[in-house]
Design a protein around this motif. Sequence first.
Motif, short mmCIF file in Angstrom:
data_model
loop_
_atom_site.label_atom_id
_atom_site.label_comp_id
_atom_site.label_asym_id
_atom_site.label_seq_id
_atom_site.Cartn_x
_atom_site.Cartn_y
_atom_site.Cartn_z
N VAL A 138 8.93 -2.10 6.75
CA VAL A 138 10.01 -2.34 5.80
C VAL A 138 9.50 -2.06 4.38
CG1 VAL A 138 11.02 -4.14 7.26
CG2 VAL A 138 9.42 -4.78 5.45
N GLY A 139 10.46 -1.99 3.44
CA GLY A 139 10.13 -2.02 2.02
C GLY A 139 9.36 -0.84 1.50
N LEU A 140 9.58 0.36 2.05
CA LEU A 140 8.84 1.53 1.63
C LEU A 140 9.44 2.13 0.36
CD1 LEU A 140 8.26 3.23 5.10
CD2 LEU A 140 6.84 1.53 3.93
N THR A 141 8.59 2.46 -0.60
CA THR A 141 9.03 2.98 -1.88
C THR A 141 9.40 4.46 -1.76
OG1 THR A 141 7.55 1.45 -3.00
CG2 THR A 141 8.39 3.29 -4.31
N PRO A 142 10.58 4.86 -2.26
CA PRO A 142 10.92 6.29 -2.25
C PRO A 142 10.03 7.09 -3.20
CG PRO A 142 12.86 4.90 -2.58
CD PRO A 142 11.66 4.03 -2.77
N ASN B 211 0.84 -1.19 0.00
CA ASN B 211 0.00 0.00 0.00
C ASN B 211 0.88 1.25 0.00
OD1 ASN B 211 -2.48 -1.67 0.63
ND2 ASN B 211 -1.31 -2.00 2.50
N HIS B 212 0.33 2.38 -0.44
CA HIS B 212 1.08 3.63 -0.40
C HIS B 212 1.26 4.08 1.05
CE1 HIS B 212 2.63 7.53 -1.31
NE2 HIS B 212 1.55 8.16 -0.94
N ASN B 213 0.20 4.03 1.84
CA ASN B 213 0.27 4.25 3.29
C ASN B 213 -0.15 2.96 3.97
OD1 ASN B 213 0.83 7.19 3.40
ND2 ASN B 213 -1.19 7.37 2.47
N ARG C 229 7.36 5.05 -8.77
CA ARG C 229 7.48 6.11 -7.77
C ARG C 229 6.58 7.28 -8.13
NH1 ARG C 229 13.98 6.10 -6.25
NH2 ARG C 229 14.14 3.83 -6.02
N ILE C 230 5.99 7.88 -7.11
CA ILE C 230 5.12 9.03 -7.29
C ILE C 230 5.68 10.18 -6.47
CG2 ILE C 230 3.09 7.64 -7.82
CD1 ILE C 230 2.19 7.91 -4.97
N ALA C 231 4.93 11.29 -6.38
CA ALA C 231 5.46 12.50 -5.76
C ALA C 231 5.75 12.31 -4.28
CB ALA C 231 4.49 13.66 -5.97
N GLN C 232 4.96 11.51 -3.61
CA GLN C 232 5.16 11.29 -2.18
C GLN C 232 5.74 9.90 -1.96
OE1 GLN C 232 4.67 13.49 0.31
NE2 GLN C 232 4.12 15.02 -1.23
N PRO C 233 6.66 9.78 -1.01
CA PRO C 233 7.16 8.43 -0.68
C PRO C 233 6.09 7.63 0.06
CG PRO C 233 8.01 10.03 0.88
CD PRO C 233 7.25 10.82 -0.16
N ASP C 234 6.30 6.34 0.14
CA ASP C 234 5.42 5.50 0.96
C ASP C 234 5.62 5.84 2.44
OD1 ASP C 234 4.61 4.21 -1.31
OD2 ASP C 234 5.60 2.31 -0.86
#
Length: 935
Positions: free
Chosen positions: A587-591, A529-531, A556-561
């Motif tokens: 863990v594993g959060l997308t920049p 999920n994004h959040n 990747r989008i404008a906001q990180p996860d």
Amino acid sequence: MIWRSLGVAVWLLLACPLPAWAQAVSAHSGLWSDPATWAGRTIPDQFSATTITPGLTVECDGTCLSWDVTIQPGGMLRHSRTVPSLIALRCNLLDYGYYDQGTEIDPIPWGITANLNIHLTQAQAAAFVGGAIFRPTDCGVWNFGRWDACGGAVTRTWGELDADAPVGATSLTVAGYVGDWPVGGMVVVTTTAPPPPLPSPAGTGAVRTARATSEHAEYATIAAASGSTLTLSAPLLHAHQGTDVADPEAGMLHLRGAVGLITRNVTVSTTLDDLGDIADVRNRHFAHAIFMPNTDGTTVGTGGGTGNLQYLAFVRMGDYGKTGDYALHYHRLGEGGRGLILRGASFYQTGFRCVNPHESNGLTFEDDVCVQSGGGSAFFQQVDGGNASHFGDLALIHNLVVENLPKHELDESNQAIAGEHHELAAAFWGGAIHHSMVLGNRADGGNATETGFFWQDAQESRAGTVPQVYAANTASGFLRSAFYVWTNQIPNALFEDIVQSTAWHSTDGFLHGAYHAPIYLYNSLFAGNHNGYQHYTNGGYLQDSVIVGRGSSAPRIAQPDYGINIKRGNLPPELWYPSRFFRNVIVGLTPSNTGAFGIGIGQEQGVCPDPAEDVRLETGSCDSLFVRMAATTFGANLRPLQFGASRNADTYWIDWDRGRLLMRADQATPTSQLAPFLVTPAATYQADADAVGTPLASLPSAVAVTGLLHQNGTAYRAFTLDLSAHMPPKISLQVALAGTVAALTATPLTPVTQIEILRDGYVLCTLAAAPWTCSSDLAQPIPGDIMPPRHYTYLMARAFNGTTINSGYGEFKGVGLFDAGLAERGYSAVTEIGPEVLLGTVSPPPPDPTLDELRAQVAALQAQLAQLAASQTSLQADNVSLTQRLAEASALLAASEQARLQAEQARDLAMAEKAAILAQLDAVIAQLHVIRNGP
């Protein structure tokens, strides 16, 4: 009630007059096709207004045509158990007596169909009105009496995949027995593909268009079924995850697709002329089905329409945008709903919802499958404000919703069109009732719909006795949130523990808002999920959970996860009610697309619109946030904490892992109300959090806070802020089965003072010391359980450590009232026990007779019929249907013989067809018995 029912029926005929020749009235009990059944010996046709009169039973034994059918009190209309039957109407079935589409003890067997179809013109559909009362223009099934339906049962109607299904696969392995699923049946296989990136947090037409290009669920036909394996008639077009995913930092993640059976042999359906594109929900103007109360429908009844619906399909039912005209509506039955069951049903391409229980107590919805419902929420628990008689006591157990569609985006502002959109368009709308079991349900949005599970603003029911329990529910592929809480009714909202939620491939795994709703999350998995968990204001709670972002290779989008994203709100904070995050893995959060690291735990950044608000504890629009966290495991390549430029200078976090209390960096020189109590000379700037950090060792374990002022200048109540570190209890549960008897052993992993072992939310045993064991015969009712026996049950343990959290005197809503708080607790994993255990071991079907044996049986029957024809010509005339049935059996035998010739490649298919032949032969033998011995 009888005079009222008869009056309604007479009123209907007066309101919708038909020519005298179109009236068809039963004169005797018998078959629909028999002229002797009807007054004037005239069989009804599609222009008839048909009435089944008191004391008579009419059996539909083929295609039974009528414009309307009215079953008067004491009358019965039933479907044949030996030949396929179809009741084909042009408007209403009014049931004041008994409509029998099969019962649990006398079901419609597989191989026989019992269908009800309502054929509408576009003009008829346009004339629907909707609403709470009976309206003859709104064509459908109106149940004022009793309606039972029971088709061919299956052990389970859906299950998770138990092996990966790659592109091109022609078989599926399911976690559970599906060997009794019908050959030729249609199944839905849910998507496990990640969604495309979102340009915004969701909800706009542009976002819907972006998600509409994603990979949706796919549909397949069963060619053979055996054990836990389904063989499909064509290769799969997409890959579907069916094994646990190995994450290098979080371990094994249980993220699997599911397969659900749509086909049933008993159906209620609509045929609509000039339908148009079924994918456009605005075209879905179908007939509806409703259980009516013993009132006019504007008030709650004490009874009314009753009956159990099991293993039937609702196909294209429900009128888009018309309040009350849902695919299936339990309407204000009150206590009259208690004990009613909807089990094993399927809903497909509905116009409005799947099921709408409205102020009807004690209903059970179990093992139902809802696919492509339209108009908003699929399972919608409806409560009208101020109804003290609404006990709730609902059970939503092991149901599946796939791709429910919201109100059309072009209709969102049109209040004349009912339905839900955006976050309100949930697969399960589950928060209105404080007394409900919500266990083992699954919502799959297909990356094209809005919300999985939704707790709405107005929670009403408190009078019931069923425990409030949410456990082992799963949601994936939703535009907004897999789980969405938005309950402003404080202090009216009661606390709820939500255990073992799984949320994946959505914008938000769990959104918890507005604002002090006491929702406590345990043992959850939020993945892809994004959040992971997004919370507004204070009072969030997440414990013993795993958050895995979309991964480093995801778009990747404008906001990180974010793992945990804390948003400010506009409800003033209670100082004793912080957000608490314990023993979580992130863990594993997308920049972001600019390379900014994903944020483990972060809060909304910015400044207050009014600089004067910045240093006030509460402002109404820029309030402070309070957080406590401990034992958090952060993965690599992410930013663990982002305190940063919080929007209020009184915001503080307690970080027990690093022994510090964080406040905004500029509070090294205190200017806010709380900073003088919490910032000591030992405080230093903490770059990792972008905050000033005060060592907890430099603060007392309890800080007396006095002299605080509300925004309006009035004084806060003095209180003590506890800074001491403590951890909630942790526990595991082992379940050992011997038949249906479960031996339950709890293992405390931290110090505890008490352990409870729960089954479906009911406490089986309370233990204060070792041994932490008890047992339960799962085939027996749960002590105190008022609901009907179920095919699924859920076991878990709950531990306490003697600590109370979140207690204090209210400063805002509930001013001056003391909140006793919550006994701190921990939960084990949830164990689901399914019908394979509760209903007994599933045995393979007995071997079929050989084709030679079948031929010999048919030849013997033909010889007997020839003898009877020669000696009993009058008897033969009275039983002409026997010859017809024998011909059908012979035809089926020929079809079976052809299938047997193909048995080397598809033996299971031949076995299924021969089973149908045997059913026909049984019918022939029964007829011969009547011919020989008399009725």
